[in-house]
Design a protein around this motif. Structure first.
Motif, short mmCIF file in Angstrom:
data_model
loop_
_atom_site.label_atom_id
_atom_site.label_comp_id
_atom_site.label_asym_id
_atom_site.label_seq_id
_atom_site.Cartn_x
_atom_site.Cartn_y
_atom_site.Cartn_z
N GLY A 118 -8.47 4.39 9.35
CA GLY A 118 -10.56 3.14 9.20
C GLY A 118 -10.32 2.43 10.12
O GLY A 118 -11.00 1.95 10.20
N LEU A 119 -9.58 1.69 10.63
CA LEU A 119 -9.40 0.21 11.90
C LEU A 119 -9.75 1.43 12.95
O LEU A 119 -10.67 1.19 14.02
CB LEU A 119 -8.02 -0.15 12.27
CG LEU A 119 -7.34 -0.75 10.99
CD1 LEU A 119 -6.20 -1.40 11.80
CD2 LEU A 119 -8.75 -2.09 11.17
N TYR A 120 -10.06 2.72 13.38
CA TYR A 120 -10.78 3.60 14.46
C TYR A 120 -11.87 4.29 13.72
O TYR A 120 -12.90 4.75 14.18
CB TYR A 120 -9.53 3.92 14.75
CG TYR A 120 -8.15 3.24 15.38
CD1 TYR A 120 -7.79 3.10 16.69
CD2 TYR A 120 -7.17 3.08 14.49
CE1 TYR A 120 -7.16 2.29 16.91
CE2 TYR A 120 -6.08 1.96 15.27
CZ TYR A 120 -6.21 1.83 16.02
OH TYR A 120 -5.64 1.09 16.83
N ARG A 166 -12.63 10.76 8.29
CA ARG A 166 -10.93 9.99 8.05
C ARG A 166 -10.04 10.97 7.36
O ARG A 166 -8.46 10.92 7.27
CB ARG A 166 -11.56 8.49 7.90
CG ARG A 166 -9.95 7.43 7.42
CD ARG A 166 -10.51 5.55 7.38
NE ARG A 166 -10.76 5.64 5.94
CZ ARG A 166 -12.44 5.96 5.79
NH1 ARG A 166 -12.74 5.74 6.10
NH2 ARG A 166 -11.91 4.94 4.31
N LEU A 179 0.39 -1.39 0.40
CA LEU A 179 -0.03 0.60 0.00
C LEU A 179 1.07 1.29 0.02
O LEU A 179 2.10 0.60 0.46
CB LEU A 179 -1.11 -0.40 1.47
CG LEU A 179 -1.65 -1.07 1.08
CD1 LEU A 179 -2.77 -0.73 2.60
CD2 LEU A 179 -2.53 -1.00 0.75
N PHE A 199 0.03 6.98 1.40
CA PHE A 199 -1.96 7.70 2.04
C PHE A 199 -2.57 6.27 1.87
O PHE A 199 -3.86 5.95 3.42
CB PHE A 199 -2.02 8.33 0.66
CG PHE A 199 -4.15 8.56 1.18
CD1 PHE A 199 -4.03 9.92 1.68
CD2 PHE A 199 -5.15 8.07 0.22
CE1 PHE A 199 -5.59 10.70 0.92
CE2 PHE A 199 -5.99 8.45 1.00
CZ PHE A 199 -6.57 9.60 1.48
N GLU A 200 -2.61 5.12 1.68
CA GLU A 200 -3.20 4.35 2.00
C GLU A 200 -3.31 3.05 2.88
O GLU A 200 -4.08 2.79 2.94
CB GLU A 200 -2.98 3.03 0.42
CG GLU A 200 -3.94 3.27 -1.01
CD GLU A 200 -3.55 2.61 -1.32
OE1 GLU A 200 -3.99 2.77 -2.88
OE2 GLU A 200 -2.07 1.71 -1.87
N ARG A 226 -14.89 5.08 11.20
CA ARG A 226 -15.35 4.85 10.70
C ARG A 226 -16.20 5.98 9.15
O ARG A 226 -16.03 5.82 7.87
CB ARG A 226 -16.88 4.25 10.68
CG ARG A 226 -16.47 2.51 11.20
CD ARG A 226 -17.69 1.88 12.19
NE ARG A 226 -17.47 0.35 12.58
CZ ARG A 226 -18.18 0.04 13.17
NH1 ARG A 226 -19.47 -0.28 12.52
NH2 ARG A 226 -17.24 -1.29 13.66
N CYS A 258 0.48 6.40 10.82
CA CYS A 258 -0.41 5.33 10.61
C CYS A 258 -1.20 5.17 12.81
O CYS A 258 -2.31 4.45 12.33
CB CYS A 258 0.74 4.38 10.70
SG CYS A 258 0.85 4.16 8.92
N GLY A 259 0.01 5.05 13.21
CA GLY A 259 -0.33 5.17 14.96
C GLY A 259 -1.11 6.64 15.43
O GLY A 259 -2.20 6.19 16.04
N ASP A 307 -4.89 5.81 5.33
CA ASP A 307 -6.31 5.13 5.14
C ASP A 307 -6.79 4.28 5.77
O ASP A 307 -7.33 4.18 6.63
CB ASP A 307 -6.55 5.38 4.47
CG ASP A 307 -7.91 5.63 3.77
OD1 ASP A 307 -9.04 6.36 4.65
OD2 ASP A 307 -8.47 4.65 3.14
N TYR A 308 -5.34 3.23 6.07
CA TYR A 308 -6.03 1.55 6.18
C TYR A 308 -6.10 1.75 7.66
O TYR A 308 -7.60 1.05 8.47
CB TYR A 308 -4.75 1.15 5.55
CG TYR A 308 -5.89 -0.81 6.42
CD1 TYR A 308 -5.52 -1.32 5.03
CD2 TYR A 308 -4.78 -1.31 7.70
CE1 TYR A 308 -6.52 -2.82 5.77
CE2 TYR A 308 -4.97 -2.59 7.75
CZ TYR A 308 -5.53 -3.22 6.83
OH TYR A 308 -5.47 -4.54 7.76
N PHE A 309 -5.14 2.25 8.34
CA PHE A 309 -5.01 2.14 9.94
C PHE A 309 -6.19 3.17 10.39
O PHE A 309 -6.59 2.89 11.49
CB PHE A 309 -3.32 2.00 10.44
CG PHE A 309 -3.04 1.17 10.01
CD1 PHE A 309 -3.02 -0.08 10.80
CD2 PHE A 309 -1.57 1.05 8.88
CE1 PHE A 309 -2.37 -1.79 10.33
CE2 PHE A 309 -0.92 0.14 8.94
CZ PHE A 309 -1.36 -1.29 9.67
#
Lengths: 313, 378
Positions: free
Chosen positions: A104-106, A113, A93, A96-97, A108, A149-150, A100-102
């Protein structure tokens, strides 16, 4: 007094015969940057993994936001952001992706986002690299991505586990500034490191741990007051005799003096004009000397005095 | 949440070059090699059906046999190609292998001369034997009961039409198809790679990525379900692309039961991913090690189903039939084969049921392992 965000009480964790955490007690208050300082293998990461409910422990309790944290405490976890010691991003990824992925885990809500991801990219300064894949990034940029990401989901508690390992000075400064900014925006930070300079620079309160035990806790100043040394003087000296070294040790306010590899290190507690007095002795005894500098005690000195070893041993 | 994770997983898998090569391109390449390797053999079998033969009349009349030969050399797919000539020319043709046999109309009746022994020669002999039997029977009836001759001849015709060939499918009955079925099985079971990744991505004690996912506020079951679903869908698509390539580009005859083929591939992809997921969930070994283990296991399954040795499935059936009942590759091959040879789908559905149950067992066992709440060490 601020509300405690994390409370660790009597935490004991064993790896077979090894005692990784030995009745560890910590209390991290809302809005502070709390430093967890200790050499490699001292138990910092183990303590963090217990806080995150990743590791099982033998005894004690861990409360986050006032509740015992469990692996399925999703409501608590929503407010925690973690930057792990090892870079944990998807190679397939883009920058950006990944964020966005991580995120998105928090989060919705798609619009929220998107905004958070943009802010995180801005925050770590990866604007020019959003379409890059991780393998195209340098070590420093990769660490920044790891941080983004974090923290992208704007957590109230951010745990950073050695985030500056193997990072170039420019990225390191940027990361440290970023952490201070996050704190200024209201996040509580737990920062683990074995780099004392970083901890001194950004942390309000610091706990020093060794072999799973907390050996000291307080502000930077409080910790330094725990030790005798007020001033440390380094002088490059050629040919200092044992007798001269013994004389120097007898000078007032000098409580320790070491001479190795043509370098004389003198520890003074209190007193004024210590440097003048020492240089005067060297001149009187016709001892040639070169570079001279003094420094205030560091956390390493605190660690050294308490444990008898260097932080980076 | 599920669909977002699904979407990103698909993206990741599509960009994973190794995965794309092994799961999509490799079966296509191997299939193309199969077609190239077996193409000549298949063609030989077709020409084998029309047998060149010489017919030497020796200026004597044998209307019955001449009519039989006319019948056998007619049609789109004739059994014989007959050259009428004299004995000298016929011998020359036989010597030069232009014909496989010579029918000679002699005083005692029709005789067959061949140069070699083989299936083709046996066919010619069978034709002659059948003719002799029929001729003898008709002669006998004419002598003993001539009024019933017409009824007997009509009865013989009916009998012949009674045993006509009935095709249940347009699939090729070629033995070589077993290789292509084993190839489809292999492609499906290569879903194990994605399955291993799914498991490893959920084990915080194996990768930092899994640790990061474990500490997120997303329900682990939802994340895992999205991972597994995307892996199955992806593998299904890859295998179907390979199947369609073989069917439409390489003209491999998979028959007219495409919906059933879709079901086989879907269940096959599911069991492939489930196998990988189970293997990936075991122990703390690195992802690469687990993928190696999954690959070895899959190749063993494929070997036992006949990917490398065509009749291996039948050998296993003879030695240890239970193995064919639990080997996913063998079940896939058997399900596809059953579509060609059985009119009902009992065997097909039975295989699908076994595969479904095995998949669920593997998924549940894997999930019970990776759902671990806290780890003793990371």
């Amino acid at each position: 007094m601020s509300q405690p965000v994390v409370v660790i009480e009597n935490l004991v964790k064993r790896y077979k015969e090894v005692l990784a955490l030995d009745h560890l007690n910590l209390r991290i208050n809302e809005g502070e940057i709390f430093g967890l300082l200790g050499p490699n293998g001292s138990g910092k990461t183990t303590a963090i993994n217990c806080v995150l409910a990743l590791l099982s422990f033998d005894k004690g309790s861990v409360k986050v936001f006032g509740e015992e944290i469990q692996p399925d405490s999703y409501e608590i976890k929503k407010n925690i952001g973690v930057v792990l010691q090892n870079v944990a991003v998807f190679e397939e990824l883009t920058v950006f992706e990944n964020i966005d992925y991580f995120c998105g885990l928090y989060v919705r809500d798609k619009r929220l986002r998107k905004q958070y991801v943009s802010e995180a990219i801005e925050f770590v300064g990866l604007n020019e690299y959003t379409k890059f894949y991780p393998k195209k990034l340098s070590g420093g940029l990769l660490r920044r991505l790891n941080i983004a990401c974090g923290i992208a989901h704007k957590p109230k508690l951010i745990i950073l586990d050695e985030p500056t390992v193997a990072v170039d000075p420019q990225s390191r400064n940027r990361i440290l500034e970023g952490i201070q900014n996050l704190n200024a925006q209201g996040a509580t930070i737990i920062y683990t490191s074995h780099y004392m300079e970083e901890v001194e620079q950004i942390c309000g309160r610091i706990a020093i741990i060794d072999k799973g035990r907390k050996i000291a806790e307080g502000t930077n100043e409080e910790l330094k007051k725990m030790i005798k040394a007020d001033e440390k003087i380094h002088i490059d000296v050629v040919g200092l005799s044992e007798g001269q070294l013994a004389d120097i040790r007898k000078l007032s306010h000098v409580y320790q003096a070491d001479y190795t590899e043509n370098r004389l290190t003198i520890y003074c507690n209190g007193g004024k004009h210590n440097l003048v007095r020492i240089l005067g002795y060297l001149q009187e005894n016709e001892v040639s000397f070169g570079r001279v500098y003094t420094e205030l005690p560091t956390l390493n000195d605190v660690f050294l005095e308490i444990t008898g070893k260097e932080l980076r041993d | 949440m599920f669909f977002r994770l699904f979407y990103y997983n698909v993206r990741r898998q599509l960009r994973d070059r190794e995965l794309v090569f092994w799961n999509l391109l490799f079966p296509i390449i191997l299939g193309t090699l199969f077609v190239t390797a077996f193409g000549n053999y298949m063609q030989k079998e077709e020409t084998f059906l029309t047998v060149d033969v010489a017919y030497v009349t020796e200026d004597k009349e044998n209307t019955g046999f001449a009519e039989l030969l006319d019948t056998l050399k007619d049609g789109e797919d004739p059994l014989l190609s007959v050259k009428v000539c004299d004995m000298e020319e016929a011998k020359l043709l036989l010597e030069e292998k232009e014909v496989r046999g010579i029918f000679v109309n002699e005083e005692e009746g029709i005789r067959l001369y061949v140069k070699e022994e083989g299936i083709t020669e046996s066919i010619l002999k069978t034709i002659l034997d059948q003719y002799r039997k029929t001729e003898a029977m008709i002669t006998k009836i004419m002598q003993q009961n001539p009024q019933k001759l017409e009824t007997v001849i009509a009865g013989m015709s009916e009998q012949i039409s009674f045993v006509r060939e009935e095709k249940y499918t347009d699939a090729s009955m070629d033995g070589m198809m077993e290789y292509f079925y084993a190839l489809i099985a292999m492609s499906c079971l290569y879903g194990c790679f994605a399955g291993v990744v799914c498991a490893v991505s959920s084990k915080a004690d194996v990768t930092p990525l899994a640790a990061r996912r474990s500490i997120a506020s997303t329900n682990r079951f939802v994340a895992l379900a999205a991972d597994l679903t995307s892996a199955v869908v992806q593998q299904f698509c890859y295998t179907m692309i390979a199947v369609l390539y073989l069917k439409y580009i390489q003209k491999v005859q998979f028959g007219d039961k495409m919906p059933y083929l879709l079901i086989v591939v879907a269940v096959g992809a599911f069991i492939g991913v489930a196998t990988g997921f189970f293997i990936g969930s075991l122990g703390k070994a690195k992802e690469g090690t687990k993928i190696g283990l999954a690959l070895s296991f899959t190749m063993l399954e494929c070997f036992l189903s006949g990917l490398m040795v065509g009749n291996m499935y039948h050998i296993i059936q003879r030695i240890c039939p239970i193995l064919n009942k639990i080997n996913p590759a063998a079940l896939i091959v058997d399900a596809l084969y059953s579509l060609d040879i059985y009119s009902d789908f009992r065997r097909f559905w039975s295989n699908m049921e076994i595969m479904g149950i095995l998949s669920l067992l593997l998924i549940v066992a894997g999930f019970l392992t990776v759902r671990k709440e806290r780890y003793a060490s990371l």
